[in-house]
Design an enzyme around this catalytic site. Structure first.
Site, PDB file in Angstrom:
ATOM      1  N   HIS A 111     -13.962  39.385   1.021  1.00  0.00           N
ATOM      2  CA  HIS A 111     -13.591  40.785   1.217  1.00  0.00           C
ATOM      3  C   HIS A 111     -12.080  40.932   1.372  1.00  0.00           C
ATOM      4  CE1 HIS A 111     -17.121  43.328   1.366  1.00  0.00           C
ATOM      5  NE2 HIS A 111     -17.758  42.493   2.164  1.00  0.00           N
ATOM      6  N   CYS A 169     -24.674  43.194   1.374  1.00  0.00           N
ATOM      7  CA  CYS A 169     -23.379  43.604   1.897  1.00  0.00           C
ATOM      8  C   CYS A 169     -23.471  45.040   2.389  1.00  0.00           C
ATOM      9  CB  CYS A 169     -22.304  43.494   0.814  1.00  0.00           C
ATOM     10  SG  CYS A 169     -20.651  43.950   1.371  1.00  0.00           S
ATOM     11  N   HIS A 228     -18.210  34.927   2.688  1.00  0.00           N
ATOM     12  CA  HIS A 228     -18.482  36.306   2.273  1.00  0.00           C
ATOM     13  C   HIS A 228     -17.385  37.243   2.785  1.00  0.00           C
ATOM     14  CE1 HIS A 228     -21.413  39.710   1.458  1.00  0.00           C
ATOM     15  NE2 HIS A 228     -20.529  40.297   2.253  1.00  0.00           N
ATOM     16  N   GLU A 229     -17.033  37.109   4.084  1.00  0.00           N
ATOM     17  CA  GLU A 229     -16.043  38.004   4.678  1.00  0.00           C
ATOM     18  C   GLU A 229     -14.630  37.692   4.189  1.00  0.00           C
ATOM     19  OE1 GLU A 229     -17.238  40.519   6.018  1.00  0.00           O
ATOM     20  OE2 GLU A 229     -19.261  39.719   6.241  1.00  0.00           O
TER      21      GLU A 229
END
Length: 227
Positions: A188, A141, A184-185
């Site tokens: 966030h 990341c 993954h995003e």
């Protein structure tokens, strides 16, 4: 004393950003407008190594008003997020708004599953559903360099977002590595970092050497106007 003060400031910033679960569609705050307008074409990327950055990275994001998505300011943000994730210094495959200091649901994803493998912007992105099958693989990341960790991800996902031109709601089924990038995003945007899901992390020696060779200044130094 300096460390304690920084932590206190970080907690205060977290409160100011409303770290509790958001419920409404919002517009860019003045702080966010300043970040978008004052940042260089390649933006400062927030990291967990900085307490003030961590407060933002741990904030759950709110959707963005359609009027904002159609604004010149959003076009500026899109261009800068695209330039940032593709810059030689970052060289990423995805980027979320929190990583550049904004608390709205906006991500950039490299679509390996499309011809030409384009980077695309997804405002108001959210996970709608996912496959039953999963895969485990290493992740890194830009906000937690130079470490990596093994994470379990779904092999395919259905994502929803607001089309940045038509402003219509769109559904997209994504497979393979791009599906992993989306997950993954999207994490966030919920204030989650991949390391929260990894049993352990390890230092990537090659990545560390690459970052060390670039020095501590430039893109890795918080701009003075942000302080």
């Amino acid at each position: 004393m300096k460390t304690n003060l920084t932590l206190i400031l970080g907690m205060a910033l977290c409160a100011a950003l409303s770290c509790s679960r958001p419920t409404s569609v919002g517009k860019f705050s003045q702080r966010e407008r300043d970040i978008i307008e004052k940042s260089d074409s390649v933006m400062y990327v927030y990291t967990l190594h900085e307490p003030l950055d961590t407060a933002v990275l741990r904030t759950e994001c709110v959707p963005l008003d359609p009027e904002e998505i159609s604004s010149p300011l959003f076009k500026t943000l899109t261009a800068k997020m695209m330039a940032t994730v593709q810059s030689p210094q970052q060289d990423g495959v995805g980027l979320a708004a929190t990583q550049v200091g904004l608390t709205h649901r906006v991500i950039v994803v490299l679509r390996y599953d499309k011809p030409g493998e384009p980077f695309e912007i997804y405002p108001n992105a959210r996970l709608l559903s996912h496959s039953d099958s999963t895969v485990v693989g290493p992740e890194g990341c830009l906000s937690f360099p130079p470490y990596r960790g093994d994470v379990t991800r779904y092999t395919s996902v259905v994502v929803g977002y607001t089309h940045p031109v038509t402003l219509q709601s769109v559904r997209d089924t994504v497979y393979g590595y791009s599906a992993i990038i989306f997950q993954h995003e999207l994490d966030h945007l919920d204030g989650t970092i991949y390391k929260d899901k990894a049993p352990s992390t390890w230092e990537d020696g090659a990545w560390k050497a690459e970052r060390d060779s670039l020095g501590k200044g430039g893109l890795y130094l918080r701009p003075s106007w942000m302080k």
